[in-house]
Design an enzyme around this catalytic site. Structure first.
Site, PDB file in Angstrom:
ATOM      1  N   GLY A 118      10.110  16.222 -39.489  1.00 23.65           N
ATOM      2  CA  GLY A 118      10.453  16.459 -40.893  1.00 23.65           C
ATOM      3  C   GLY A 118      11.527  15.500 -41.337  1.00 23.65           C
ATOM      4  O   GLY A 118      12.644  15.565 -40.830  1.00 23.65           O
ATOM      5  N   ASP A 149      -6.284   4.454 -32.427  1.00 18.10           N
ATOM      6  CA  ASP A 149      -5.410   5.222 -33.315  1.00 18.10           C
ATOM      7  C   ASP A 149      -5.511   6.689 -32.911  1.00 18.10           C
ATOM      8  O   ASP A 149      -6.446   7.103 -32.235  1.00 18.10           O
ATOM      9  CB  ASP A 149      -5.840   5.028 -34.779  1.00 18.10           C
ATOM     10  CG  ASP A 149      -4.687   5.284 -35.746  1.00 18.10           C
ATOM     11  OD1 ASP A 149      -3.619   5.766 -35.310  1.00 18.10           O
ATOM     12  OD2 ASP A 149      -4.846   4.987 -36.945  1.00 18.10           O
ATOM     13  N   CYS A 171      -5.546  26.373 -30.697  1.00 20.34           N
ATOM     14  CA  CYS A 171      -5.941  26.321 -32.109  1.00 20.34           C
ATOM     15  C   CYS A 171      -6.420  24.906 -32.381  1.00 20.34           C
ATOM     16  O   CYS A 171      -5.655  23.940 -32.258  1.00 20.34           O
ATOM     17  CB  CYS A 171      -4.782  26.673 -33.038  1.00 20.34           C
ATOM     18  SG  CYS A 171      -5.262  26.484 -34.782  1.00 20.34           S
ATOM     19  N   SER A 217       2.104   5.445 -32.986  1.00 21.25           N
ATOM     20  CA  SER A 217       1.581   6.653 -32.362  1.00 21.25           C
ATOM     21  C   SER A 217       0.350   6.407 -31.512  1.00 21.25           C
ATOM     22  O   SER A 217       0.045   7.180 -30.609  1.00 21.25           O
ATOM     23  CB  SER A 217       1.295   7.706 -33.437  1.00 21.25           C
ATOM     24  OG  SER A 217       0.436   7.173 -34.408  1.00 21.25           O
ATOM     25  N   TYR A 245      -0.509  14.267 -31.677  1.00 21.53           N
ATOM     26  CA  TYR A 245       0.313  13.467 -32.588  1.00 21.53           C
ATOM     27  C   TYR A 245       1.690  14.047 -32.880  1.00 21.53           C
ATOM     28  O   TYR A 245       2.657  13.299 -32.956  1.00 21.53           O
ATOM     29  CB  TYR A 245      -0.442  13.276 -33.909  1.00 21.53           C
ATOM     30  CG  TYR A 245       0.357  12.546 -34.952  1.00 21.53           C
ATOM     31  CD1 TYR A 245       0.575  11.174 -34.847  1.00 21.53           C
ATOM     32  CD2 TYR A 245       0.917  13.227 -36.039  1.00 21.53           C
ATOM     33  CE1 TYR A 245       1.312  10.501 -35.813  1.00 21.53           C
ATOM     34  CE2 TYR A 245       1.654  12.552 -37.003  1.00 21.53           C
ATOM     35  CZ  TYR A 245       1.858  11.197 -36.892  1.00 21.53           C
ATOM     36  OH  TYR A 245       2.585  10.536 -37.826  1.00 21.53           O
ATOM     37  N   CYS A 298      -5.347  22.299 -42.186  1.00 20.96           N
ATOM     38  CA  CYS A 298      -4.528  23.227 -41.403  1.00 20.96           C
ATOM     39  C   CYS A 298      -3.706  24.085 -42.354  1.00 20.96           C
ATOM     40  O   CYS A 298      -3.149  23.578 -43.324  1.00 20.96           O
ATOM     41  CB  CYS A 298      -3.590  22.438 -40.488  1.00 20.96           C
ATOM     42  SG  CYS A 298      -2.463  23.523 -39.572  1.00 20.96           S
ATOM     43  N   ASN A 335       9.578  27.261 -38.553  1.00 16.45           N
ATOM     44  CA  ASN A 335       8.559  26.219 -38.411  1.00 16.45           C
ATOM     45  C   ASN A 335       7.205  26.917 -38.365  1.00 16.45           C
ATOM     46  O   ASN A 335       6.993  27.796 -37.533  1.00 16.45           O
ATOM     47  CB  ASN A 335       8.805  25.431 -37.112  1.00 16.45           C
ATOM     48  CG  ASN A 335       7.701  24.426 -36.780  1.00 16.45           C
ATOM     49  OD1 ASN A 335       7.489  24.128 -35.615  1.00 16.45           O
ATOM     50  ND2 ASN A 335       6.995  23.917 -37.768  1.00 16.45           N
ATOM     51  N   GLY A 336       6.343  26.545 -39.287  1.00 15.95           N
ATOM     52  CA  GLY A 336       5.042  27.203 -39.333  1.00 15.95           C
ATOM     53  C   GLY A 336       4.662  27.493 -40.763  1.00 15.95           C
ATOM     54  O   GLY A 336       5.141  26.820 -41.683  1.00 15.95           O
ATOM     55  N   CYS A 344       7.973  20.994 -39.969  1.00 20.32           N
ATOM     56  CA  CYS A 344       9.343  21.394 -39.673  1.00 20.32           C
ATOM     57  C   CYS A 344       9.709  21.265 -38.200  1.00 20.32           C
ATOM     58  O   CYS A 344       8.859  21.301 -37.317  1.00 20.32           O
ATOM     59  CB  CYS A 344       9.579  22.863 -40.033  1.00 20.32           C
ATOM     60  SG  CYS A 344       9.278  23.259 -41.731  1.00 20.32           S
TER      61      CYS A 344
END
Lengths: 499, 499, 499, 499
Positions: free
Chosen positions: D55, D378, D472, D316, D275, D415, D134-135, D29
């Protein structure tokens, strides 16, 4: 006639004034054809998708199947939105077909009507044929006038429709014969793919201004504007069609080649190397990416400057910026980021928002740029509007100085061979010297690669041969290899001959 | 060529097998034109809406405005869905314009492509013209073959496109002159409206098979297939265009009439009285509703039967049923109810549901019908499929007996003049006698009005003149007033001449 | 909260001022449920289509399947446009389900958001349930306030959502128990269908104001607002649900009935007979069509007049006009024709066109009406706007005189039980006497059926029982059988009690 | 409950198996809020567009205006397609509002229903509030169960809806009070933006796992997930919201800060650096681009290899590849080209075409790669499917050798904090050692950056503090800073504690 049937584009708001893609020359078309494969429409959809950069406004496909006859679909918008559903592809059966993508001309030129979307189809006494064309017919106005006087009904405003009417009036016994006869009456730049019920036809004009390549796909054959469209369908690259060559290809008899026109020296469009072709396509045996990197290297040699970073104007300036960095030793960095979710149009921000400095497609990497001396590498300067905005963004982000390096010579003449160029008076370089442009843009320096430098980078170690140039470079030199007769009739003044 | 661009209809499921409207002859077109009003497209949209019963598949509008030139919109679907938005109408500016609605041909005949939707447009050396046509050109195949041989490119599969190509090849100095010349080469039934930049043109074929009326709207003029389209725009009915007459109308010079063809005796389509025209339109000074009521009265005289209720097969059988009731004294009742929210298609029910007796468009008023002897009045019997289903519904609801009374003679020949008819072998009455049909349908009785009775009801007290019939009644009599030459070439056998 | 997610209706232009359907009372909903059949969604789509006249704005379906759980689809627009594709129906698997159609409230009341579309769904600790409701909860405002204070989050502005929140807070062990408890807290008129994973539930309020019927379909069961929805799926009519009755139906245990509320005398809505129900539905064992014909006969007795034709205002006035004609002996005729291709909205004509007298939905049969004395039979007069326009059309077409006969008593009070009525001051009959209305409308005469006459026609030979009326007739009498408490709190004044 | 209302995505075919973007971890999100500006919805549309990479499946906007109240729009698809029309923005008036973009979860997880699209709205006794999140709430299942038991009706399957129900049940006097109380009951990672009629609220969880920044826009204020969304609207970056901080912002009183939770040491998601965040956003005062370049440099130091070219896996991998090139001195080159016209889905090629090696999104620069030793950089390896395909492409184009360098440590744990990760057994690195992966992928070498190396590159010169990690990094280390209680209840096994 204006066509009100497809007002869909009217819903989307006009494109934002600061759209970096607006200030480019635009290739007007890409073509693709295939014969001898099952479900040809699948391959055509993929091929046109790979050629989407050559035309985003509309696309069309014609296939032939012995049960349903000729089938056609023409749509406004991108290939991915129009030609990907199983439903649509099922309506396009057959083992042979051709397709076309078309450039979106700017608002001022009026919206393309669906009836202007190629391929065009005609029914002749010996059967139907469809044709798709990349390029521009320079005597189309005169041809059209004459055809109408003799009773032809035009269904579109496209110059390409002339070809099908000339074919209709030809006395040729076969469709390839009629096409040959028609193309001999046509002046201009053209890479054509056409089809009958069983034959795929490809032809390039005598100067070979626009590209066209041949590929093999199992037992079948592919024609495409660029090699990237062979890659996407897994076809092997065989060779480029030669200037003035016509290929007639069928599943049974394979590829027949002949040269219907008087042979002339090739004048391929040099701007295909600079901007039009995709970097992963090959031209003359070298990847376009490498050629652009070479242009960047050449530019670094011709126009060095002391700086901290070499940044491309994304995405098209990237290979030349890499070349510049490699040659100069100044680090390459992505100082400007492109929003990959940008569509072709977006909200027209209210006055208030606009003044706050909205950046929809591009954003500067502020933390990276801050305090740095930045070399910005772009492929070309057309109106100069984008260059100005990018300079503002970079300075506003805190750059110490800004140096523009342009991977093509000044664009000072319009193209009449299938490229959408602004009128001459809108071309920045037609109105100003390099010094004036530097002042006008407010940058620390601005340098273009020289025409000879460009020729060297594309593989002519001796540079441009002024007696008989190896490429069409009319947009830089004003040296038009084909007389733009319709334009001259309409008042266009060519360059005074040098004495 | 099949056109895959507009697969929208493919999403809706096929129409339900028991659609009472499927088993009808179908008028193929309605036309409308206007000159000398502001915002012509508004009037055209209204007029076409009023003529929607003459064609539901597609509609098209062309207008001319001095700023934007000719503007065109062609769409699949209903007028109310396509031509009502301010956005669309704004794309069709101008004080002159024409429009067309087109019938939806059945699935087996293939979907109409958008390129078959009229009006057709052509650019001539003296300017553009658009044309819309109700009827059918009986030598279109031959004309088309010849035109293609001479170099014309057809964009549609429509017979009507011949007219515009004939105009393109004419040497006439003005567009009306060219149209005259073109129409003289054309055989068949046609009511045409056409337009130039300033002139509205209307023309009926020499026999006047299809209708066309003239109305006045303030300072402007209207041409329309029926008077109901004059009513909706508030125009005054002036008169019917005469068979073989051509009107050239402009805002400045008003209405100019002339007769370009050899004068012949009129043969107006008698089925317009029976079914095609709207009940609130006038034909020959009498409302179509009253004519149909008169047909019902005649039918009651010719085919009386003792019963409790007279019920129409809605909606088209209603006026004749009222007439039958008034003449016979048997009470009129709405024994069958039509769902007004029915679209043209609906869910294709699974086998299971179908067997349970789904009724999407029609439902029987069970409590009303129960135990009653019912006379069902319908306008015609084509394949007989609907009649069968309706009989089942009525009996299943408990009717004591069912008597069909048909407000037209048996339909035994196809129409080639702009009406969609099944092949001859699909026409129930071509395969069976009245007695066989009665047995086949399993009803207590079945009677058609006689051909003379129909002529009396439409206002010919002496009935049909067999030497020189007052109407085109080929679908009943096999007496074709215009030789269907394309069809004969394709193998159609006309009636053996009576000796 | 206003929902901007579904602006589709914004594209269609506002409905034309002269839409005869605009000046009607509007039933607000239709409900349908089925259990014990395969592919329940097919049946629900058909059933809702048959009930479309009870609500055209939106529809919703919930089904349950053990693999996918509860599945829901809610859409703005007609059933035929939203619930007919195999794609949509495939997303609604299962053998049990319920559906709802919803009325389009007028613009001033704001557009329905998709989140207001029923059925509503709730997840409880013992599983999910969905509910759809026809009627109106008269204490919804108070209930909602209290529920929000206690922590419920409402997702819609619908009064019906209260029921699901009351169920969520119930301590009942089963969903039917919770529904019972919830409905006991609710005041108003309601015919509810609900479902759990295996049970179909139906319930009518204690007075039985709104209809609800039970049908059998093979081994399965159907609940529907009207019998016409049983006919369309081929279900057998079993009986009407009784006022105050709750049915809990499962494939295994069949139909369980109980009466959770204190038993009271029925007060069924008399206007269902007059206008709301479809003519081919049955109420109390008689077809609605016959009842309306009987109303017309009664009206002819009460209010005779010498004339040439009896014409219905189509389509709803037709059965009463037939009755009037049969009783009076004056011929019945379709003097006004309805355009069957009319959608719910159409082009808003420019001022100019409007003044020319545009007639989109209705047209007069001019040739028929000319010079005639015409009796126009309509079902009701609400604001009177339509009556006025129709009178103008008839006179402008040349009628000699116009007599209105109305198949219901004067509508003088708003309905608060699930019908959309204008505010009292907008009701013509609340502001004027019959004589004043006659003058206001400019007709030769205007007569309403008496309330007793209406009661006689619907099958109460003794007329209305003033002590204990057999029907809810609040819109005519102001006698509200259920106190409209939210409205009274908001300032509504009921009738002064007669002394 | 499954929602069948929006089957639009069903029309587009499933995404091609070789979509390089499919094999990534996905941020779920992005959030954006603004107060104190006119036409807030314009800014929200722009901000969400800049956050689109967080998103792509759906977006929602809520605004408040004193005339129209709260207004909401929620749509499936991209911001540019849904929130750019003047029509839509006009339906979202007001000077305050919030918005949300949502990730497209993979097919196996089921399609997002429109009712799952945020912001969520609730009406409380003191007024309405909307919230976007978001989360991920790690105790949502337990909370939801308890709330349903106590009578809450959930309208979505989203964990975020718990917050609004907790607020509804709070006894707090103001909405910020209620939100505080609700968030104290919630466990997990959350960056929340919320709004009342006049206040914009922002809050980060105590560990600050997900980002949230504050900007100033004239007299107004902006909250956004990343600084790139401040740039696009021209807002000045003020600061990051601190972990555990709640801001209540109004046009009148400006920004009020407080800390409702017990203070804890920050554990920001390290993958935002790798990322998730856009390269032109700033995190901790440094551009994400520079951090990624530093990761590439670190990787070059840790895992050098002799080669001819460093190529990114676009887009990316680009900054890390540039860093690797700069550190190693091996030239950087765009060996793989991305088709910029790729949508999220494309034709599912038939078996035949697939086997021919279709490449829709990426194409190799064959002429460039031929004969070269290539380092491919990558950002991460998730399932490894993309790596395999890219290796095949590169080798098939004639590369002499292929060396993978990955700019993150092996991803071995899922995650649970707002990122879509495959189940553990699908993670390549959870099943294989580096050597096994090298063999499995068939490359010449494969190296990941070390966890300490990554920490160094993101600005922790001492590397990771194993006692109290600064970030984290659960996806790499299995060290979950918040107990994933719902998942554990559902059977998830955390890492065995190291002894």
């Amino acid at each position: 006639m204006r066509n009100a049937s497809h007002p869909a584009p009217a819903k989307s708001l006009p494109s934002h004034p600061f759209d970096p893609d607006d200030d480019k020359l635009k290739e007007e078309c890409g073509v693709f054809g295939v014969v001898g494969v099952s479900q040809a429409s699948n391959f055509i959809a993929l091929g046109l998708h790979a050629l989407q950069h050559r035309g985003q406004e509309a696309g069309g496909v014609v296939t032939y199947d012995s049960t349903t006859g000729f089938n056609q679909a023409r749509r406004m918008g991108l290939v991915r939105d129009n030609f990907t559903s199983a439903e649509t592809l099922a309506l396009l059966p057959g083992n042979i077909g051709i397709g076309h993508v078309r450039y979106s001309t700017a608002g001022s030129k009026g919206q393309t009507a669906i009836r202007d979307v190629q391929p065009f189809f005609g029914e002749f006494s010996m059967g139907g044929a469809a044709i798709a064309h990349n390029g521009n017919i320079t005597n189309a106005v005169a041809l059209r006038r004459e055809l109408i006087e003799r009773g032809s009904i035009f269904q579109s405003s496209s110059d390409s429709e002339c070809i099908i009417h000339l074919m209709a009036r030809s006395m040729g016994r076969t469709i390839p014969d009629r096409m040959e006869e028609a193309l001999r009456k046509v002046e201009g730049a053209f890479s054509v793919v056409a089809m009958t019920r069983s034959k795929l036809i490809g032809c390039r004009d005598p100067l070979g201004v626009r590209p066209l390549v041949l590929g093999q796909l199992g037992d079948g054959w592919v024609l495409a504007s660029e090699t990237c469209a062979l890659d996407i369908v897994g076809a092997d690259f065989i060779r480029e069609i030669e200037p003035g060559e016509m290929l007639v290809i069928s599943a049974e008899d394979g590829v027949q080649s002949h040269f219907p026109f008087r042979r002339r020296k090739s004048r391929f469009c040099i701007f295909e190397h600079v901007y039009f072709s995709r970097p992963d396509s090959s031209l003359g045996g070298r990847s376009v990416y490498e050629t652009r990197e070479a242009i960047g290297r050449e530019l670094a040699k011709e126009a060095p400057v002391d700086a901290d970073l070499v940044c491309p104007v994304p995405d098209s300036g990237t290979p030349a910026a890499i070349g510049y960095s490699l040659e100069s030793g100044i680090p390459f960095a992505m100082g400007i980021v492109r929003n990959q979710y940008m569509g072709r149009t977006f909200i027209e921000p209210s006055e208030q928002i606009r003044n706050m400095g909205v950046r929809l497609k591009l954003n500067v990497n502020r933390a990276l740029i801050q305090g740095k001396r930045v070399i910005l590498v772009d492929d070309s300067v057309v109106r100069g509007t984008t260059s100005q905005k990018i300079k503002e963004m970079i300075l506003e982000a805190g750059a110490a100085s800004v140096h523009f390096r342009i991977a093509s010579p000044p664009t000072v003449w319009p193209c009449f061979y299938g490229v959408d160029t602004p009128e001459r008076e809108k071309l920045l370089a037609a109105r100003m010297t390099e010094a004036e442009m530097t002042a006008h843009l407010g940058v620390d320096s601005l340098k273009f690669i020289s025409l000879d430098g460009l020729y060297r980078a594309v593989g002519e170690p001796g540079g441009r041969d002024p007696k008989s140039p190896q490429y069409c470079d009319a947009c830089f030199s004003g040296d038009y290899p084909i007389v733009p007769s319709d334009k001259i009739e309409a008042g266009f003044k060519t360059k005074e001959p040098a004495e």
